[in-house]
Scaffold this motif. Structure first.
Motif, PDB file in Angstrom:
ATOM      1  N   ASP A 116     122.677  34.140 -30.815  1.00 30.26           N
ATOM      2  CA  ASP A 116     123.518  32.937 -30.797  1.00 30.26           C
ATOM      3  C   ASP A 116     124.470  32.925 -29.597  1.00 30.26           C
ATOM      4  OD1 ASP A 116     124.036  30.438 -31.888  1.00 30.26           O
ATOM      5  OD2 ASP A 116     125.767  31.162 -33.015  1.00 30.26           O
ATOM      6  N   ARG A 117     123.953  33.317 -28.445  1.00 32.00           N
ATOM      7  CA  ARG A 117     124.798  33.369 -27.254  1.00 32.00           C
ATOM      8  C   ARG A 117     124.459  32.273 -26.241  1.00 32.00           C
ATOM      9  NH1 ARG A 117     124.180  38.999 -24.665  1.00 32.00           N
ATOM     10  NH2 ARG A 117     121.999  38.562 -25.138  1.00 32.00           N
ATOM     11  N   TYR A 118     123.481  31.445 -26.559  1.00 28.08           N
ATOM     12  CA  TYR A 118     123.028  30.507 -25.544  1.00 28.08           C
ATOM     13  C   TYR A 118     124.025  29.393 -25.264  1.00 28.08           C
ATOM     14  CZ  TYR A 118     121.293  27.667 -29.520  1.00 28.08           C
ATOM     15  OH  TYR A 118     121.171  26.950 -30.681  1.00 28.08           O
ATOM     16  N   LEU A 119     124.923  29.100 -26.217  1.00 27.55           N
ATOM     17  CA  LEU A 119     125.916  28.056 -25.960  1.00 27.55           C
ATOM     18  C   LEU A 119     126.933  28.518 -24.914  1.00 27.55           C
ATOM     19  CD1 LEU A 119     126.551  26.639 -29.546  1.00 27.55           C
ATOM     20  CD2 LEU A 119     125.049  25.740 -27.757  1.00 27.55           C
ATOM     21  N   GLY A 120     127.399  29.754 -25.031  1.00 25.47           N
ATOM     22  CA  GLY A 120     128.287  30.282 -24.005  1.00 25.47           C
ATOM     23  C   GLY A 120     127.602  30.358 -22.653  1.00 25.47           C
ATOM     24  N   ALA A 121     126.326  30.753 -22.674  1.00 28.46           N
ATOM     25  CA  ALA A 121     125.572  30.814 -21.423  1.00 28.46           C
ATOM     26  C   ALA A 121     125.460  29.428 -20.795  1.00 28.46           C
ATOM     27  CB  ALA A 121     124.192  31.411 -21.670  1.00 28.46           C
ATOM     28  N   TRP A 122     125.260  28.417 -21.639  1.00 31.01           N
ATOM     29  CA  TRP A 122     125.162  27.054 -21.096  1.00 31.01           C
ATOM     30  C   TRP A 122     126.452  26.668 -20.367  1.00 31.01           C
ATOM     31  CZ3 TRP A 122     121.771  23.994 -19.391  1.00 31.01           C
ATOM     32  CH2 TRP A 122     122.083  22.654 -19.119  1.00 31.01           C
ATOM     33  N   GLN A 123     127.578  27.027 -20.923  1.00 29.68           N
ATOM     34  CA  GLN A 123     128.847  26.730 -20.246  1.00 29.68           C
ATOM     35  C   GLN A 123     128.953  27.505 -18.937  1.00 29.68           C
ATOM     36  OE1 GLN A 123     131.326  27.647 -23.669  1.00 29.68           O
ATOM     37  NE2 GLN A 123     131.662  25.460 -24.051  1.00 29.68           N
ATOM     38  N   GLY A 124     128.347  28.692 -18.902  1.00 30.16           N
ATOM     39  CA  GLY A 124     128.281  29.443 -17.651  1.00 30.16           C
ATOM     40  C   GLY A 124     127.424  28.747 -16.612  1.00 30.16           C
ATOM     41  N   LEU A 125     126.325  28.135 -17.051  1.00 31.23           N
ATOM     42  CA  LEU A 125     125.497  27.363 -16.127  1.00 31.23           C
ATOM     43  C   LEU A 125     126.265  26.175 -15.568  1.00 31.23           C
ATOM     44  CD1 LEU A 125     123.057  29.082 -17.243  1.00 31.23           C
ATOM     45  CD2 LEU A 125     121.693  26.995 -17.009  1.00 31.23           C
ATOM     46  N   GLU A 126     127.023  25.511 -16.436  1.00 24.44           N
ATOM     47  CA  GLU A 126     127.830  24.379 -15.958  1.00 24.44           C
ATOM     48  C   GLU A 126     128.808  24.835 -14.877  1.00 24.44           C
ATOM     49  OE1 GLU A 126     128.249  21.241 -19.591  1.00 24.44           O
ATOM     50  OE2 GLU A 126     129.260  23.163 -19.901  1.00 24.44           O
ATOM     51  N   ALA A 127     129.428  25.986 -15.100  1.00 26.17           N
ATOM     52  CA  ALA A 127     130.381  26.505 -14.121  1.00 26.17           C
ATOM     53  C   ALA A 127     129.683  26.870 -12.811  1.00 26.17           C
ATOM     54  CB  ALA A 127     131.118  27.717 -14.696  1.00 26.17           C
ATOM     55  N   ALA A 128     128.494  27.461 -12.911  1.00 29.17           N
ATOM     56  CA  ALA A 128     127.748  27.826 -11.709  1.00 29.17           C
ATOM     57  C   ALA A 128     127.329  26.581 -10.928  1.00 29.17           C
ATOM     58  CB  ALA A 128     126.523  28.650 -12.084  1.00 29.17           C
ATOM     59  N   ARG A 129     126.938  25.546 -11.637  1.00 28.36           N
ATOM     60  CA  ARG A 129     126.604  24.287 -10.959  1.00 28.36           C
ATOM     61  C   ARG A 129     127.839  23.713 -10.271  1.00 28.36           C
ATOM     62  NH1 ARG A 129     126.342  19.709 -14.849  1.00 28.36           N
ATOM     63  NH2 ARG A 129     128.515  20.373 -14.792  1.00 28.36           N
ATOM     64  N   ASP A 130     128.961  23.731 -10.976  1.00 21.96           N
ATOM     65  CA  ASP A 130     130.189  23.188 -10.390  1.00 21.96           C
ATOM     66  C   ASP A 130     130.628  23.987  -9.168  1.00 21.96           C
ATOM     67  OD1 ASP A 130     130.128  21.327 -12.411  1.00 21.96           O
ATOM     68  OD2 ASP A 130     131.697  22.283 -13.615  1.00 21.96           O
ATOM     69  N   ALA A 131     130.233  25.261  -9.112  1.00 22.71           N
ATOM     70  CA  ALA A 131     130.557  26.107  -7.961  1.00 22.71           C
ATOM     71  C   ALA A 131     129.558  25.927  -6.816  1.00 22.71           C
ATOM     72  CB  ALA A 131     130.595  27.572  -8.386  1.00 22.71           C
ATOM     73  N   GLY A 132     128.554  25.081  -7.013  1.00 22.24           N
ATOM     74  CA  GLY A 132     127.600  24.783  -5.958  1.00 22.24           C
ATOM     75  C   GLY A 132     126.430  25.741  -5.852  1.00 22.24           C
TER      76      GLY A 132
END
Length: 275
Positions: A116-132
């Motif tokens: 059940d860790r994929y939701l936190g990972a998804w927020q990490g993807l959002e942050a990585a996208r926002d970082a370019g």
């Protein structure tokens, strides 16, 4: 040179509808395979950290001399980095192997629901996208219930859900969820590892159009609006898999291939696979 149509993702970006996959291609063979694909006209390349061949893919991209903006490169986050704070280091390691500053699409490879860790990972993807570091973000092997939980976070809706999908496993419920949520469906193992190529519906459609059974199945995917990433290491087959835009299957031929649906899964079930 073949012009591959594009799919408009929900973030407005364009993704080639047909790309080249490198699953199970060893790193020392990936450069030659990807170079052959790029020479044939592919511009979308799909890899993953767990494949162990990002460096080979990167060498092929560098050797091609193609402008970066002409390429669409996808890689994926493995289960061992399904933590919000682990995403960026994992993606940066992938980028270093690929020799790129950013990927065009970054996917969570599997939901691994037991942790059940994929939701936190998804927020990490959002942050990585926002970082370019990634232009678009999405998921792979997510079932409808996983997609619903991601969307319920209230942030980004995944641009793509890459799932096992072929005539013998059409993943209809997931396709329907993707469509409802505005997520593009991308098919991995689109030819069922050749298991469907001898089916009468496929053989007959191929014969009617003077194409190979593999070309008929890829055309079936494309006409139904899916993104598809066939894999091969044989230059002739790599080129043939791209040569699928000069014919069109009839409604009857599409329906006959649709009727091959069964539980013909070739990979793990996403509800049960936890790495």
């Amino acid at each position: 040179m073949t012009t591959v149509p594009t799919i408009t993702l929900n973030d407005g970006r364009q993704m080639p509808q047909l790309g080249f996959g490198v699953f199970q291609v060893p790193d020392d063979g990936a450069q030659a395979a990807v170079e052959a694909a790029l020479a044939a006209g592919y511009r979308s390349i799909d890899t993953a950290s767990i494949y162990g061949n990002e460096a080979g893919v990167g060498r092929a991209i560098a050797a091609s001399g193609l402008p970066r903006e002409e390429l669409f490169v996808t890689t994926k986050l493995w289960i061992d980095a399904l933590e919000r704070d682990a995403v960026r280091p994992a993606l940066e390691a992938s980028l270093e192997r690929l020799g790129l500053n950013a990927v065009d699409l970054y996917l969570i490879h599997w939901p691994a629901p037991a942790s059940d860790r994929y939701l936190g990972a998804w927020q990490g993807l959002e942050a990585a996208r926002d970082a370019g570091l990634a232009a678009s973000i999405g998921v792979s092997n997510f079932l409808p219930e996983h997609l619903e939980r991601v969307v319920a976070l209230g942030g980004t809706v995944p641009a793509v859900n890459q799932v096992e999908l072929h005539p013998a496993l059409q993943n209809c419920a997931t396709q329907e969820a993707n469509t409802r949520l505005g997520i593009a469906t991308e098919a991995w193992s689109p030819l069922a590892q050749s298991a469907v190529l001898g089916e009468a519906a496929v053989v007959n459609a191929a014969a009617a159009h003077g194409v190979t059974p593999a070309q008929a199945v890829l055309r079936w995917h494309l006409q139904q609006g899916r993104i598809v990433i066939p894999k091969s290491v044989t230059p002739e087959r790599i080129a043939a898999n791209l040569d699928v835009f000069g014919f069109e299957l009839s409604a009857e031929e599409l329906a006959a291939i649709d009727a091959l649906e069964r539980d013909g899964r070739t990979g793990p079930h996403p509800a049960d696979f936890n790495g």
